[in-house]
Every structure is written in C-alpha cells, then in structure tokens.
Design an enzyme around this catalytic site. Structure first.
Site, PDB file in Angstrom:
ATOM      1  N   GLU A  47       0.622  -1.143  -0.072  1.00  0.00           N
ATOM      2  CA  GLU A  47       0.087  -0.455  -0.151  1.00  0.00           C
ATOM      3  C   GLU A  47       0.737   1.124  -0.009  1.00  0.00           C
ATOM      4  O   GLU A  47       1.859   1.734   0.392  1.00  0.00           O
ATOM      5  CB  GLU A  47      -0.852  -0.088   1.007  1.00  0.00           C
ATOM      6  CG  GLU A  47      -1.517   1.506   1.792  1.00  0.00           C
ATOM      7  CD  GLU A  47      -2.803   1.858   2.599  1.00  0.00           C
ATOM      8  OE1 GLU A  47      -2.450   1.105   3.593  1.00  0.00           O
ATOM      9  OE2 GLU A  47      -2.667   2.293   2.645  1.00  0.00           O
ATOM     10  N   ASP A 112      10.384   6.241  14.367  1.00  0.00           N
ATOM     11  CA  ASP A 112      10.197   7.938  14.199  1.00  0.00           C
ATOM     12  C   ASP A 112      10.914   8.441  14.807  1.00  0.00           C
ATOM     13  O   ASP A 112      10.341   8.661  16.606  1.00  0.00           O
ATOM     14  CB  ASP A 112       8.782   8.348  13.673  1.00  0.00           C
ATOM     15  CG  ASP A 112       8.484   9.395  13.599  1.00  0.00           C
ATOM     16  OD1 ASP A 112       7.240   9.568  13.386  1.00  0.00           O
ATOM     17  OD2 ASP A 112       9.625  10.677  13.828  1.00  0.00           O
ATOM     18  N   ASP A 114      10.695  12.367  16.623  1.00  0.00           N
ATOM     19  CA  ASP A 114      10.795  13.748  16.545  1.00  0.00           C
ATOM     20  C   ASP A 114      11.240  15.068  17.827  1.00  0.00           C
ATOM     21  O   ASP A 114      10.376  14.023  18.855  1.00  0.00           O
ATOM     22  CB  ASP A 114       9.055  12.941  16.806  1.00  0.00           C
ATOM     23  CG  ASP A 114       8.387  14.623  15.866  1.00  0.00           C
ATOM     24  OD1 ASP A 114       7.464  14.252  15.179  1.00  0.00           O
ATOM     25  OD2 ASP A 114       9.036  15.722  16.339  1.00  0.00           O
ATOM     26  N   CYS A 125      15.160  25.296  21.061  1.00  0.00           N
ATOM     27  CA  CYS A 125      14.327  25.519  20.411  1.00  0.00           C
ATOM     28  C   CYS A 125      12.774  24.620  20.667  1.00  0.00           C
ATOM     29  O   CYS A 125      13.227  24.577  21.968  1.00  0.00           O
ATOM     30  CB  CYS A 125      13.957  24.979  18.734  1.00  0.00           C
ATOM     31  SG  CYS A 125      15.887  25.243  18.342  1.00  0.00           S
ATOM     32  N   CYS A 134      20.441  21.761  19.161  1.00  0.00           N
ATOM     33  CA  CYS A 134      19.496  20.625  19.277  1.00  0.00           C
ATOM     34  C   CYS A 134      19.931  19.198  18.680  1.00  0.00           C
ATOM     35  O   CYS A 134      19.561  18.169  19.059  1.00  0.00           O
ATOM     36  CB  CYS A 134      18.662  20.543  19.733  1.00  0.00           C
ATOM     37  SG  CYS A 134      17.660  21.518  18.169  1.00  0.00           S
ATOM     38  N   HIS A 323       0.547   0.189  10.065  1.00  0.00           N
ATOM     39  CA  HIS A 323       0.982   1.919   9.909  1.00  0.00           C
ATOM     40  C   HIS A 323       2.073   2.624   8.621  1.00  0.00           C
ATOM     41  O   HIS A 323       2.914   2.440   9.020  1.00  0.00           O
ATOM     42  CB  HIS A 323       2.488   2.512  11.540  1.00  0.00           C
ATOM     43  CG  HIS A 323       2.248   3.337  11.276  1.00  0.00           C
ATOM     44  ND1 HIS A 323       1.488   3.964  13.101  1.00  0.00           N
ATOM     45  CD2 HIS A 323       2.999   5.002  11.201  1.00  0.00           C
ATOM     46  CE1 HIS A 323       2.212   5.929  12.920  1.00  0.00           C
ATOM     47  NE2 HIS A 323       2.849   5.714  12.253  1.00  0.00           N
ATOM     48  N   LEU A 325       3.927   5.584   6.699  1.00  0.00           N
ATOM     49  CA  LEU A 325       5.068   5.773   7.360  1.00  0.00           C
ATOM     50  C   LEU A 325       5.652   6.846   6.460  1.00  0.00           C
ATOM     51  O   LEU A 325       5.678   6.569   4.945  1.00  0.00           O
ATOM     52  CB  LEU A 325       6.232   4.918   7.622  1.00  0.00           C
ATOM     53  CG  LEU A 325       6.845   6.489   8.533  1.00  0.00           C
ATOM     54  CD1 LEU A 325       6.889   7.247   8.998  1.00  0.00           C
ATOM     55  CD2 LEU A 325       9.096   5.708   9.053  1.00  0.00           C
TER      56      LEU A 325
END
Lengths: 419, 533
Positions: A47, A112, A114, A125, A134, A323, A325
């Site tokens: 998919e 992932d 983030d 930030c 960072c 899931h 991505l």
C-alpha cells in the site's frame, strides 16, 4: 556556484512535476520495495498513500510494477507519499475483497524520532524548529539505536532517512523484521525505550536495578561521550534558576535535592554557568553516594543525562503492522527539503540545514544541464542529491545480496519464523 | 498438551455439539481466571466442571475433539479466534504449571518424539513442515544440544542464574520488552526459569497457525457445523463483548452544547483530555483518538463530533507563547475530518470502533509530551496529587496505595466514588436543577456498560469494586504476558472485570481483529495527522 534559491511552498505545484520526472530515483526505489520479487506479489500488494494538493488524501494505492508507479506518481504529483504494509491482496482492489480477508501481512519495522518529543528538555528551540544546538540529540539517537538494531537484534538492513524538518526515521528491512508481528514490534520498541512517560510524568527515567542491562550501559557510554558538549556547552542546561529546578526535580532523594538547591542559590553561584553547575552537581552526588546512609538511586547522574539525551521514540509508530510512514525521497512541503537517506556511520557529518531543497536541486539541474548535456548521467547524480542517493544505492545493493542465495534464505527464515 | 494433529473418527452429532459447548464454557472460565493458578484450580474442583472433566483431561480424545472442533468453527470470526487463542494458551500455561518435574520432562521428551514422527511421516504441508522444524529447533536450543530433559527441568526449577539457552528474540518478546534477557545478534539468552514462556510461545504459534489453516476450510463447512457455530457464537457474545456486538442503541444523542455539562461526570482519563483540549485547543493524535471514541461511545453523532472538533481547533490556545501556531483546523480540515469519520466507521476499512477500555488505556504508552492513557498509571505523584486536590478529595492514602500496587482501576473507582459524594460545584456550569442533572449523567454513562450487567448496578459506580481487591498487580503480568497475540492481536481480554469498574464508562475491550485494526488504523488512519517531520 549558482545562488541558492529560496524555497517557497507556493511553488511546489510547479516544482514537483519536474522533481518527479527527473530526480525521483524510481529504479532504486523499486528494487528496494520489490525485494527481489519474492514472492511475486510483494510489490503489487504494497500500500502507498498519497497526499495531494489541498490536503486531499488517498489511501490504498498500489502498482503492478515500476512503470505503473512512475506513471501514477508523475501524474498525481503527490505532496507526500507514505509507504504502508504489504497486504494479502492488492490494496487498490480492497473493496472487492471481504473485509476480514483483506489483511496487512508484512511491513518494515520502523522508528520515528521527532524533535518535538524533546521540547521539555531543549532550551534552544521548540516545536518544529531545529538548530545546531539541538541536532546532537538526533546524532545520539541514531548512534544508540543503530548500534542496538545491528548488534543486539542482528538487523542488517537499516535505512535511516532525514524527515525533512525535525526528525529522522529508520526503516529496518530484514526479512525477520518485515515479518514481525505487532507483538514482536512492540517488544523491540520497548526494549529500545528508556524514556517513559507523557506530559504528566516529570521524571521519565528510573534506573532502579542494581546492575544495568548491557543495552543500557552501552547506550550510556554513547550519551556520556557527548553529554558535556551537548548539554553543558550547547544547551546550557543548568544555565539559570528555572533550569536548575527542572534538573533537580529529577532527583528523588530529598536530602540530596535540598542540599543541591541550597548550593545553587549560594552567592558563589553568580556566574551561573552550566559548566560550574554540572561540576558541583556531580561532586555532591558522588559524595552523597559514598556516604553510608545513602538510600537513594545509584544512578542519579545517569538518570539526568538520559532524561536529557536518550532517544525518544513513539512506540505506537513502531508497533503497527499497518502504520503508514513517509517515504524516503519525498519533499517536505513546509521546508522544501528532500527526505534523504543518511549513513548512520557518518551521522556526525550530516547537516540537516545543508540538505538541499527542491528549488535548490532544480536550479542545480538547470545549470548543470546547460554545461553538460551528457544524457547518460542519471539526473540525480548531477545534483547535491548525489551523495544521499549513493547511500540509498549501497543500502539497496546490500539487500540484493541477500536474495541471491535464495535457498539459504529460506532456511534462515525457518529459524526465526513469525506467522 | 500440544495439539498438533486433528483426531480422526466418527462421532455422534450430539456428542460433537456437547463437547464443543462444554469446552467453550470451560475456556471462558479459564480466561476469567486471569493469571492466577489458584483460581484455575478452584475451577477444576467446581462440580459442574468435574462432571465433564474428561473433556478437559489433557490428551483425552474428548479433549482433542473439542479443541479441534472449536478451532474449526471459530476460525472465521476474528473476535472468537482471539478469544480461543488466548483461552487455550492460558489453559496450556495452567496445565504446565500443574506438572511435576518428572511429568514435565516426560512431556518434553514425548513432544520431541512426536515432532520427529510428524516430520518423518512427510504428510504435512509446507507451512506446517516449517512450523515443525521451527518448534524442533527451539526445543533443541533449550536442551543446549546436550542436556537431558531432566536436567533442563531441574535447571528451570532451580533458577540458576548463569544457566541459560539461546533462542531467537521473537520467541520471548515480553522478556525482550522488559530487558530481562540480553540480546546478541538477534538471539536472546534466556535463563532456564523462563522455560514455560518458551513452551507457551510454541503452543500459541502452533495454534494460530492451525486456526489460519481452518479459516481456509470455511467454504466447505457442513451445515450442521454451521448451526453449531452460530450457537457457539451467541454463547460467546453473551459472556464477552465482541467487536460485532452492536453499540448501545437507545441512547439520546449527545450534542456539542451538552458536552460541557456532561464533562463533569467524565472519568478522569477523559476529563483530563477534555480540559486540555479546552485550554490548548489541540490534542496529540492518540489523545484525540481516545477522546473522539469516548464521545462517540456516549452518544455523540458524527456530525456533532465534526462540529465540536472544528470549533475547538479553530480557537487559539490560551496564553500560548507559541501562539504563532494559530488555529489548527485551517489547512488540515480534510485530514481531521477523514480521521474522525474513520473512527465512526465511515471511511477506510469501515470498522465501527469502540472506545478504549481501562485495560487498553493502561497499556497505552504515551509519547513524550502527550497526555492520554490512564491518569492513575501515567501521572506521576505530583500530577496525581493535583488531580485529587482539584476535586477536593481529602482522603487520598488508599487511592495512592492502590495505585502503587498497580491497581489503577480500583484506585479510579475510589476516586469517582469520593468525587460523586461531593456537593455539586457551581463551576460545573450546571444550568439544570441538581436533581435533574445526576440522572441525566447516570443514564448516559450507564447505558454503555455491557448489557448483561446493567441490572446489577444502580449508579455508575459498581458495588463490588471495594471488595474486589485482587484486581491485582497481575494486571501488569497479564499485560506482560500478552497471550493470544502472535497474530498481531494485542489486547488482553478483561471484559467482565471492567464492567464492574466505575471507570467503565469505557466499554469492554474488543477482541481481535477490529481492535487490531483500531491499533493499526487509528494509530494512523490517514498517515498520522500530526505528521512527525
């Protein structure tokens, strides 16, 4: 050198068609996702989802082969492409299949990271912004996770990708990984998680065992090597009173904490730099720990360091077989940057700010083509995408080697079979 | 105890039906034991069970027949499959625990021989063949190539720390997750004391595989089988809330305007989210899913939901220094709309998702910086103290004690009970008279408790919570053991337990596929609206 054009999101509809025509590496991409054509339906049952202009979202896209995929992408010019699972049937035919029969069967194991998940421990930030102060968090994350995935779990085919704005993704493509059940994925993600707790959990790390699991000690080594430079110098994490409080709130031992509080407010502290603060903190902790009646945690300092630096991954992203991505080589609509593969062994040399935007690359392409009309050179090799594409190429080639010895592979997968 | 091969023979229809029915009954009770061997032993002495005990006698032909019958008949119903896998695995686990050391080593030796025989017979299909090899490989590893089964069992019993065997990490996922084992190159070094876990994994895998195979046989099902299957499904649905069970129907729709009013009686997990939404005008993805599903469960129709979320997201967050973010709805309307409609079963795989139950929320792992989940688990002491204080609850020691023992739902019941007896505060913005309001809340909140237990309760706080103190720390154990999940099903089954909890304004956990899809789809119904990039 041509001037770097500034990226403007409004120009995406004009830029994307060219990007998708000339630069998207369909060949390598297909070679990756086809996994050597074993089984034959692997690619056709995969998919994809597209997010088009005006936020139109379409799921259950699937393609018969590379050609069809190319055509469709070039036709639609999606703002974002997501890669989903390999299903039991062609996703585009899912409406003709009984709901219970249409099931997600395999998918890469993904992670992932983030930057927004670190907001409570970043001073420079917040939100979607990142800077060189960072970014080391991502370096630490890549180093720790890549080591564990390789050495502890034995995963050999790991593709790290810059997400285009504020984080990194990892695609683990080994056969074992792709066949992992939700259970298995959760297990890997939880093994790798040390920072636990949502908004209402202030202290997110507790190392309450007498001996540390080797994974934790190895991760600590990596953190310790970079902590001073990152937290003290770049972040100035003990630079003012508010930050003192934050750090001290992680210390559970009352007496130690009150002692430190007093220390930090004493006059000799006027300088208020993290350097001195950290040194004082360490000294006090060490002294306290060596006292006979100390009952607190053995790993006070380690817990602080890990809370500030340890990779924060969202288990929920990793655990779902279904899931979706974001795909590598997408263009991030807000920054215009391409989601480029990163070589994890060279993570320290990677600069997210230097990742080319779609306008940059198209500019480069234009100027290069004027000078060198050698049609044979692949388009992306004429731009600053060259290096990242090489990373991708190495990754794909390494994968391809595994399905050369097909017989051997079947035997291996018998050993670690997930159904 | 391993069910490798289906039995052959001729059976009367009556017996066929009886064995299956009795087994289903028995398995339901086994599952309700949670993880406590004593509860299991208690069942085995129950006269009703004793009367039919030859069906449950390990290895008896009735045991085999009833097992394979259920496999065949329940294979195509995902909720029932999930139940079957969990219950049979639990049964296997209990049986293992009942074996003496000698019996265990004999069992292992016998299993080894059986597997060899199956392999040699060559009659199996390829997939089964791999499964046999897989299981043999694991047993071989457990023996560390040269130990006798007797020694293996002794080492398991003695818990010696330096003796371990290595297996692929996928064999012991729960041990990996908790970092109880060390890993090297994909292999886990498992101390012998965890032998049972490994055996259980093999059992589960074998069963899941067998169920898959049975699914493929459904087309040719004999009519009599279908009749029995139908009956069994009804039985099952009366005991456990399965995904296909329709949501409450006779509930007055909840409109946007009523939410504020009703929020006063939300369970804390939801009121935390609701208040966060009111302050910040946005929620993280998972929190949004949890709240949306809850509102749906208590009667909010999709149109109202869309209005509600749009309204909330269109306002600027209060005093947020990053107010530059501005209203969140703009530019993402399509995505959020899709997401909400998806949860209502109007998009994608069109699954009518149920709200999360307590177990699910407690199992939830909130990403850093997000709320969501069960406050009694996920709030630290400071935050929880604040929560209790905000409701003027003075007696907190017992609540905190329960929480320390991981009895989160019990703690929540106490909280709700204490909260309910406080006089209504004026801030609750109640415009109705005090007598009217509680009724409205009660009616709404009671309505989606499982049908069968409604009559036991007159207030939304059940009677038994206080007594039911052994809603124990085994919850984490059960969560840890995660049976019945090899095939991507995560949630443990705790239907009836939850129904007796005050906070069961959450409904019974879905079994199986729909829940799995919930995890899969709602964790990302449309590529994750809070796209992390």
């Amino acid at each position: 050198m041509t001037e770097k054009s500034t990226y403007d999101a409004a120009s995406l509809p004009d830029l994307l068609p060219i990007y998708y025509k000339k630069l998207f590496p369909y060949g390598l991409y297909y070679r990756w996702l086809n996994y050597g054509g074993v089984p034959k339906s692997y690619f056709t049952n995969r998919e994809f989802s597209f997010t088009l202009k005006d936020d139109v979202y379409i799921r259950y896209q699937s393609f018969a082969d590379q050609q069809e995929m190319e055509k469709e992408i070039q036709k639609r010019c999606p703002y974002k492409i997501d890669i989903g699972a390999v299903f039991s049937h062609k996703p585009k035919d899912h409406k003709t299949v009984k709901a219970a029969a249409f099931q997600a069967q395999e998918k890469e194991l993904v992670f992932d990271i983030d930057m927004t998940d670190y907001d409570d421990v970043r001073t420079c930030c917040s939100g979607a912004d990142i800077c060189e102060k960072c970014w080391p968090l991502m370096q630490i994350a890549v180093k720790i996770l890549d080591r564990a995935l390789e050495e502890d779990f034995g995963f050999e085919h790991r593709l790290w990708v810059y997400s285009g704005r504020r984080g990194v993704h990892c695609w683990v493509c080994d056969e074992t990984a792709r066949k992992l059940s939700q259970n298995g994925r959760t297990a890997v993600a939880e093994y790798l998680s040390l920072v636990k707790g949502g908004e209402h959990q202030n202290k997110k790390i507790s190392l309450d065992t007498t001996r540390l699991h080797p994974f934790i000690s190895q991760s600590l080594e990596i953190v310790k090597a970079r902590f001073y430079d990152y937290a003290v110098k770049k972040q100035d994490f003990l630079g003012d009173e508010e930050n003192h409080k934050k750090v001290l709130s992680l210390i559970t031992d009352e007496t130690l904490r009150t002692e430190l509080e007093k220390n930090f407010t004493s006059k000799e502290y006027e300088e208020n730099t993290s350097k001195t603060a950290w040194a004082v903190l360490r000294k006090h902790v060490e002294t306290k720990k060596s006292e006979a009646n100390y009952k607190g945690s053995k790993y006070v300092l380690e817990e602080i360091m890990l809370q500030y630096c340890y990779p924060r991954l969202d288990v929920n992203v990793s655990k779902g077989v279904n899931h979706l991505l974001k795909s590598p080589f997408c263009v991030h609509p807000k920054t215009g940057r391409v989601c480029v593969p990163i070589d994890p062994k060279k993570i320290d040399e990677f600069d997210p700010m230097a990742v080319p935007t779609i306008s940059d690359i198209l500019e480069e392409l234009n100027s290069v083509e004027k000078e060198d009309s050698n049609k044979k050179t692949k388009e992306f090799n004429k731009t600053s995408l060259k290096e990242c594409t090489q990373v991708f190429e190495r990754f794909v080639k390494k994968l391809e080697e595994t399905w050369k010895g097909k017989g051997k592979m079947i035997e291996q997968s018998d050993m670690t079979m997930e159904f | 105890m391993y069910y490798f091969e289906a039995p052959r023979g001729i059976l009367s229809l009556k017996n066929f039906e009886t064995y299956a029915t009795l087994r289903l009954n028995f398995l339901s009770r086994v599952l309700k034991c949670r993880n406590d061997i004593n509860e299991f032993l208690a069942i085995t002495t129950d006269p009703e069970i004793v009367a039919a005990s030859d069906i449950f006698l390990e290895g008896s032909y009735k045991d085999l027949i009833s097992h394979f019958t259920l496999r065949l008949l329940l294979a195509s119903e995902s909720g029932a499959c999930s139940f079957l896998v969990q219950a049979e695995t639990r049964l296997f686990q209990f049986r293992l625990q009942c074996l003496s050391d000698t019996e265990l080593s004999r069992f292992l030796s016998f299993t080894e021989k059986r597997l060899n025989k199956i392999k040699k017979s060559g009659k199996t299909l390829y997939a089964e063949h791999s499964l046999v090899s897989y299981t043999q490989d694991i047993l071989y590893r457990v023996k560390s190539s040269d130990l006798s089964w007797k020694t293996v069992v002794a080492q398991c019993r003695e818990n010696r720390h330096h003796s371990f065997f290595t297996v692929p990490f996928t064999v012991v996922p729960h041990l990996v997750a908790k970092r109880i084992v060390t890993l090297h190159n994909g292999l886990a070094s498992v101390p012998y004391q965890y032998l049972h876990d490994v055996l259980r994994h093999c059992f589960e895998l074998n069963l899941i595989h067998g169920v898959q195979y049975c699914k493929s046989l459904q087309g040719n099902l004999d009519k009599r089988c279908r009749v029995l299957k139908h009956r069994l499904m009804i039985m099952l649905q009366s005991k456990f809330r399965l995904p296909d069970f329709p949501s409450t129907t006779a509930i007055s729709p909840l409109s946007q305007q009523d939410i504020l009013l009703e929020s006063g009686s939300f369970p804390p997990c939801m009121s935390v989210l609701f208040h966060s939404l009111q302050t910040n005008h946005q929620l993280h993805h998972h929190s949004r899913v949890q709240l949306t599903l809850f509102l749906k469960e208590i009667g909010m129709p999709v149109q109202e939901a869309l209005q509600f979320w749009k309204h909330q997201y269109s306002m600027a967050p209060h005093g947020d220094p990053r107010s530059g973010c501005g209203p969140k709805w703009v530019g993402k309307e399509r995505r959020y709309t899709y997401s909400i409609r998806h949860l209502y079963g109007l998009e994608g795989s069109q699954v009518n998702y149920r709200a999360h139950c307590c177990a699910s929320l407690q199992e939830f792992i909130p990403p850093c910086g997000s709320n969501g989940g069960c406050p009694f688990k996920h709030f630290d002491d400071a935050a929880l103290g604040q929560l209790l204080q905000s409701e003027d609850i003075m007696e907190t020691t017992d609540i905190l004690a329960l929480r320390a023992e991981n009895q989160f739902s019990c703690a929540c019941s106490l909280y709700l009970k204490r909260k309910a007896i406080k006089p209504l505060k004026s801030q609750s913005m109640c415009t109705c008279s005090p007598t009217k309001e509680p009724k409205a809340k009660k009616a709404r909140l009671e309505n989606h408790s499982p049908g069968i237990h409604n009559q036991e309760r007159d207030s939304f706080i059940g009677q038994r919570e206080m007594e039911d103190k052994h809603w124990s720390g085994d919850q984490s154990e059960v969560l840890g053991s995660r049976t019945g999940q090899g095939y991507s099903l995560t949630k443990t089954v705790k239907p009836l337990m939850n129904s007796k909890r005050a906070a069961d304004t959450q409904t019974i956990q879905n079994l199986g596929e729909s829940q799995r899809r919930l995890d899969m789809d709602t964790s990302n119904p449309c590529g994750n609206v809070d796209s992390s990039d």
